[in-house]
Design an enzyme around this catalytic site. Structure first.
Site, short mmCIF file in Angstrom:
data_model
loop_
_atom_site.label_atom_id
_atom_site.label_comp_id
_atom_site.label_asym_id
_atom_site.label_seq_id
_atom_site.Cartn_x
_atom_site.Cartn_y
_atom_site.Cartn_z
N ALA A 1 0.84 -1.21 0.00
CA ALA A 1 0.00 0.00 0.00
C ALA A 1 0.87 1.26 0.00
O ALA A 1 2.02 1.23 0.44
CB ALA A 1 -0.92 -0.02 1.23
N LYS B 1 1.78 -5.01 3.38
CA LYS B 1 2.85 -4.09 3.79
C LYS B 1 2.39 -2.66 3.54
O LYS B 1 2.24 -2.23 2.40
CB LYS B 1 4.13 -4.34 2.98
N PRO B 2 2.18 -1.89 4.62
CA PRO B 2 1.87 -0.47 4.42
C PRO B 2 3.15 0.27 4.00
O PRO B 2 4.24 -0.27 4.11
CB PRO B 2 1.41 0.00 5.80
N SER B 3 2.99 1.51 3.55
CA SER B 3 4.16 2.31 3.21
C SER B 3 5.02 2.53 4.46
O SER B 3 4.50 2.70 5.56
CB SER B 3 3.73 3.66 2.66
N THR C 1 7.28 0.96 -9.43
CA THR C 1 7.10 -0.19 -8.53
C THR C 1 6.23 -1.24 -9.21
O THR C 1 6.46 -2.44 -9.04
CB THR C 1 6.48 0.28 -7.19
N GLU D 1 -2.55 -0.79 -9.26
CA GLU D 1 -3.17 0.55 -9.34
C GLU D 1 -2.04 1.55 -9.27
O GLU D 1 -1.46 1.76 -8.21
CB GLU D 1 -4.15 0.75 -8.17
N CYS E 1 -3.80 9.94 -7.11
CA CYS E 1 -3.51 9.41 -8.45
C CYS E 1 -4.51 9.94 -9.47
O CYS E 1 -4.26 9.89 -10.67
CB CYS E 1 -3.53 7.90 -8.41
N GLU F 1 3.89 12.92 -13.88
CA GLU F 1 3.09 12.97 -12.66
C GLU F 1 3.88 13.69 -11.55
O GLU F 1 4.96 13.24 -11.17
CB GLU F 1 2.74 11.55 -12.19
P1 NAD Z 1 5.67 3.69 -4.36
O1 NAD Z 1 5.52 2.87 -5.58
O2 NAD Z 1 6.99 4.34 -4.12
O3 NAD Z 1 5.38 2.83 -3.06
C1 NAD Z 1 4.18 2.10 -2.90
C2 NAD Z 1 4.45 0.93 -2.00
O4 NAD Z 1 5.29 0.02 -2.71
C3 NAD Z 1 5.18 1.27 -0.70
O5 NAD Z 1 4.64 0.49 0.35
C4 NAD Z 1 6.61 0.86 -0.99
O6 NAD Z 1 7.35 0.51 0.16
C5 NAD Z 1 6.40 -0.34 -1.89
N1 NAD Z 1 7.52 -0.70 -2.76
C6 NAD Z 1 8.44 0.12 -3.32
N2 NAD Z 1 9.31 -0.59 -4.09
C7 NAD Z 1 8.91 -1.88 -4.02
C8 NAD Z 1 9.37 -3.09 -4.60
N3 NAD Z 1 10.44 -3.12 -5.40
N4 NAD Z 1 8.70 -4.23 -4.35
C9 NAD Z 1 7.61 -4.22 -3.55
N5 NAD Z 1 7.13 -3.12 -2.95
C10 NAD Z 1 7.77 -1.96 -3.18
O7 NAD Z 1 4.49 4.73 -4.39
P2 NAD Z 1 4.17 5.85 -3.32
O8 NAD Z 1 5.23 6.89 -3.46
O9 NAD Z 1 3.91 5.27 -1.99
O10 NAD Z 1 2.77 6.40 -3.87
C11 NAD Z 1 2.72 7.30 -4.91
C12 NAD Z 1 2.37 6.61 -6.21
O11 NAD Z 1 1.22 5.78 -6.03
C13 NAD Z 1 1.99 7.61 -7.28
O12 NAD Z 1 2.54 7.25 -8.53
C14 NAD Z 1 0.46 7.49 -7.33
O13 NAD Z 1 -0.12 7.89 -8.53
C15 NAD Z 1 0.26 6.05 -7.04
N6 NAD Z 1 -1.09 5.84 -6.53
C16 NAD Z 1 -1.99 5.19 -7.34
C17 NAD Z 1 -3.30 5.00 -6.91
C18 NAD Z 1 -4.29 4.26 -7.78
O14 NAD Z 1 -5.33 3.89 -7.28
N7 NAD Z 1 -4.02 4.04 -9.05
C19 NAD Z 1 -3.70 5.45 -5.66
C20 NAD Z 1 -2.76 6.10 -4.86
C21 NAD Z 1 -1.46 6.28 -5.32
#
Ligand code: NAD
Length: 478
Positions: free
Chosen positions: A148, A174-176, A230, A249, A283, A379
């Protein structure tokens, strides 16, 4: 308000296997304010093994029993709504009023999924071959590994937890690393509602904990809300491990089309919500505005007036209308986009207030941006929106679709035929007409193109978390 620093694995609260913890920052001050376990690969393996053990019994419970557990959890979330909103507000840097709205949506989503899962259907049953009866079943997949993001921490976690568990799967979430606390509090509320191992929360970074979860050979499906980058990492992980199903997503760059006959006051109101709600970290944020030349100046004037009225202040103050962004790095990234836009020399940068503390950043309009500009194409994921003038209907549809993203778009016009024709041509998973941003659990949310695969919310999300099975019975022998 006590924040949990341990993880929830196999029905127990545990520290990381090596005892490591990470500091977590408070975005409003920019200072660390709590600690959380920095999980390890061993912790992920332990959580997946627990989920695997819990799966056979949980998958055989009746849908009504699973739905009841979700309904009870929804009631508990509702009772703890204020506390959860405070946790979310402080951890994610959002005004508490917004966090309260989100907690209401969390309750709604648990209730929706509890009800909807009791009437999942196979689409046909019958004797398609004489003497043989065919039945279609929807079976759970097994252990789901979900990841997440930080922008709507508990709501995004709910979009993963509810459809996965109610269809009979078990889950490791796994939350952020930036926003673990609301999911941990949810696990406390859920602890006695689900058998041990059905719901597990591991905390830590994406590169180690997240990467192990999505490449684990016993995880049958990974779901992610996060960035395109990701999403790509998950595809590699799936290919290199066990070809697990993916539900992605990802990012967005939502266009807003304003036609000459649009209600400009309404458009201003909706763009303000769509572009600056949650500090633009959405997003589906209204991040590129295309406005007909005949109403351009009115729209810009209306938006600038409203941007100047945005109140960036203490998160607990009911008058605060915009909070912070999530980290110092993210703030600097957003401000870098604005400075590069300014350096093009052909845009006007119109900004609102910036308290200049913590991770606040000024709401920004970039007026006069061109389709080829970085600010229109990438973005930003912050409180920044570009404004581009158009004269021709075909041009604007082409510009709107000229992107690798495809999550959401909106059209403002009083002409029903024009609105419906634009909604057909726009290549996005959601199109609003005379609105931008509202969602409801009954309706799907998901992207075209690189905005992802699969749908969150709605009956379609439930279908994503099940496998279709064909059972054929030789009825002459049975
Ligand atoms: P992110 O991709 O950096 O992180 C999301 C999650 O993925 C975090 O929990 C992170 O720890 C985990 N992660 C990172 N690298 C990973 C890997 N190699 N393997 C497994 N997990 C990994 O995104 P963010 O910065 O937390 O959120 C912002 C992004 O999310 C933006 O691009 C936004 O548009 C997108 N988003 C999309 C939606 C949707 O519904 N489409 C909703 C909210 C956010």
């Amino acid at each position: 308000m006590t924040l949990r620093s341990e993880m929830f694995i196999d029905g127990e609260w545990v520290a990381a296997s090596n005892g490591a913890v990470d500091p977590v920052n408070e975005p409003a001050t920019g200072q660390p304010y709590a600690e959380v376990a920095h999980g390890t690969v061993e912790d992920v393996d332990r959580a997946v093994a627990a989920a695997e053990r819990a799966f056979p019994a949980w998958s055989k419970t009746a849908p009504g029993e699973r739905a009841l557990a979700l309904l009870r959890l929804a009631d508990r979330v509702e009772e703890a709504q204020e506390e959860l909103a405070q946790i979310e507000s402080q951890n994610a840097g959002k005004p508490v009023s917004l966090a309260r709205e989100e907690m209401g949506m969390v309750v709604e989503h648990f209730r929706y999924f509890a009800g909807a899962a009791r009437s999942l259907e196979g689409r046909a049953a019958g004797e398609f071959v004489p003497g043989k009866m065919s039945i279609i079943r929807r079976d759970p997949l097994g252990v789901i590994g979900s990841v997440a993001p930080w922008n709507y921490p508990l709501l995004m976690a709910t979009w993963k937890i509810a459809p996965a568990l109610v269809t009979g799967n078990t889950l490791v979430l796994k939350p952020s690393e930036h926003t673990p606390f609301s999911a941990l509090r949810l696990a406390e509320l859920a602890a006695d509602l689900f058998p041990a191992g059905v719901l597990n929360i591991v905390t830590g970074d994406g590169e180690d904990v997240g990467a192990r979860l999505v490449s684990h050979p016993d995880v049958r499906m990974s779901s992610l809300t996060g960035s395109v980058e990701t999403g790509r990492a998950l595809m590699h992980a799936s290919a290199d491990s066990n070809l697990k199903r993916l539900h992605l997503e990802l990012g967005g760059k939502a266009p807003v089309l304003i036609y000459p006959d649009a209600n400009i006051d309404l458009a201003v109101e909706k763009i303000m919500e769509g572009a600056f709600g949650n500090s633009g970290q959405d997003c589906m944020a209204a991040s590129r505005i295309y406005v007909h030349e005949s109403v351009h100046d009115d729209l810009v004037a209306g938006l600038y007036k409203s941007v100047q009225k945005l109140n960036l202040g203490p998160l607990n103050d009911e008058n605060t209308t915009m909070g912070t962004v999530i980290t110092a790095e993210h703030r600097d990234r957003i401000e870098g986009f604005v400075e590069r836009a300014r350096a093009t020399g052909h845009v006007d940068i119109l900004q609102g207030d910036n308290p200049g503390v913590g991770f606040y950043t000024a709401p920004t309009l970039v007026v006069g941006a061109l389709q080829s500009d970085e600010i229109v194409r990438q973005e930003v994921f912050g409180p920044v929106t570009s404004i581009t003038k158009f004269t021709d209907h075909d041009d604007v549809l082409g510009w709107a679709n000229d992107t690798e993203y495809g999550l959401a778009a909106s059209v403002f016009t009083k002409d029903v035929a024009r609105a419906l024709s634009a909604s057909t041509d726009l290549q996005f998973g959601t199109v609003w007409i005379n609105d931008h941003l509202p969602i409801t659990p009954e309706m799907p949310h998901g992207g075209f193109k690189q905005s992802g695969n699969g749908k969150d919310m709605s009956i379609y999300a439930l279908e994503e978390y099940t496998e279709i099975k064909h059972v054929m019975v030789n009825i002459e022998e049975s």
